[in-house]
Motif scaffolding. Structure first.
Motif, mmCIF file in Angstrom:
data_model
loop_
_atom_site.group_PDB
_atom_site.id
_atom_site.type_symbol
_atom_site.label_atom_id
_atom_site.label_comp_id
_atom_site.label_asym_id
_atom_site.label_seq_id
_atom_site.Cartn_x
_atom_site.Cartn_y
_atom_site.Cartn_z
ATOM 1 N N THR A 91 0.834 -1.202 0.000
ATOM 2 C CA THR A 91 0.000 0.000 0.000
ATOM 3 C C THR A 91 0.868 1.252 0.000
ATOM 4 O O THR A 91 0.648 2.174 -0.785
ATOM 5 N N TYR A 92 1.862 1.290 0.865
ATOM 6 C CA TYR A 92 2.715 2.470 0.962
ATOM 7 C C TYR A 92 3.497 2.708 -0.335
ATOM 8 O O TYR A 92 3.628 3.844 -0.781
ATOM 9 N N LEU A 93 4.007 1.658 -0.942
ATOM 10 C CA LEU A 93 4.773 1.824 -2.181
ATOM 11 C C LEU A 93 3.910 2.374 -3.311
ATOM 12 O O LEU A 93 4.389 3.143 -4.141
ATOM 13 N N LYS A 94 2.638 2.004 -3.348
ATOM 14 C CA LYS A 94 1.742 2.474 -4.410
ATOM 15 C C LYS A 94 1.199 3.867 -4.123
ATOM 16 O O LYS A 94 0.685 4.509 -5.026
ATOM 17 N N ASN A 95 1.277 4.309 -2.884
ATOM 18 C CA ASN A 95 0.661 5.565 -2.503
ATOM 19 C C ASN A 95 1.678 6.541 -1.921
ATOM 20 O O ASN A 95 2.157 7.420 -2.618
ATOM 21 N N GLY A 96 2.010 6.374 -0.650
ATOM 22 C CA GLY A 96 2.875 7.329 0.037
ATOM 23 C C GLY A 96 4.239 7.507 -0.573
ATOM 24 O O GLY A 96 4.670 8.626 -0.862
#
Length: 105
Positions: free
Chosen positions: A23-28
């Motif tokens: 999730t973090y790699l795709k967003n934040g």
């Protein structure tokens, strides 16, 4: 295309942190550094990478540390990723860019 992951195996992470990192790699991370060349899941030896922040002792939540190399060639830096898919680059950063509703201010 997904970034290359080196260091600790993504598949050895506890499932909630594996999902949080994805999730973090795709967003934040994408919002903070742009396209990503590679990431290193950091650990001390063969121990689990899940730990409490040593750079911010006031933060009592579990994190994993990942070193992220942007594709643009700028300097790689370490991010803390939380179990809810949010993350920070520096002490005091807002935990953000989660795809779930819960956010910390």
């Amino acid at each position: 295309m997904s970034p290359r992951i080196v260091g600790y195996s993504l598949h050895m992470l506890p499932s909630h942190f594996r999902k949080a990192l994805e999730t973090y790699l795709k967003n934040g991370a994408l919002q903070k550094v742009g396209e990503i060349e590679w990431i290193t899941i950091k650990t001390r030896g063969n121990d689990s990478p899940v730990h409490k922040s040593q750079t911010n002792p006031e933060d009592k939540e579990d994190v994993i540390s990942v070193r992220i190399q942007p594709k643009d060639g700028s300097r790689a830096c370490t991010h803390h990723v939380y179990a809810n898919g949010t993350g920070t680059m520096n002490i005091g950063d807002k935990r953000e860019y989660s795809t779930i509703a819960e956010r910390r201010e």
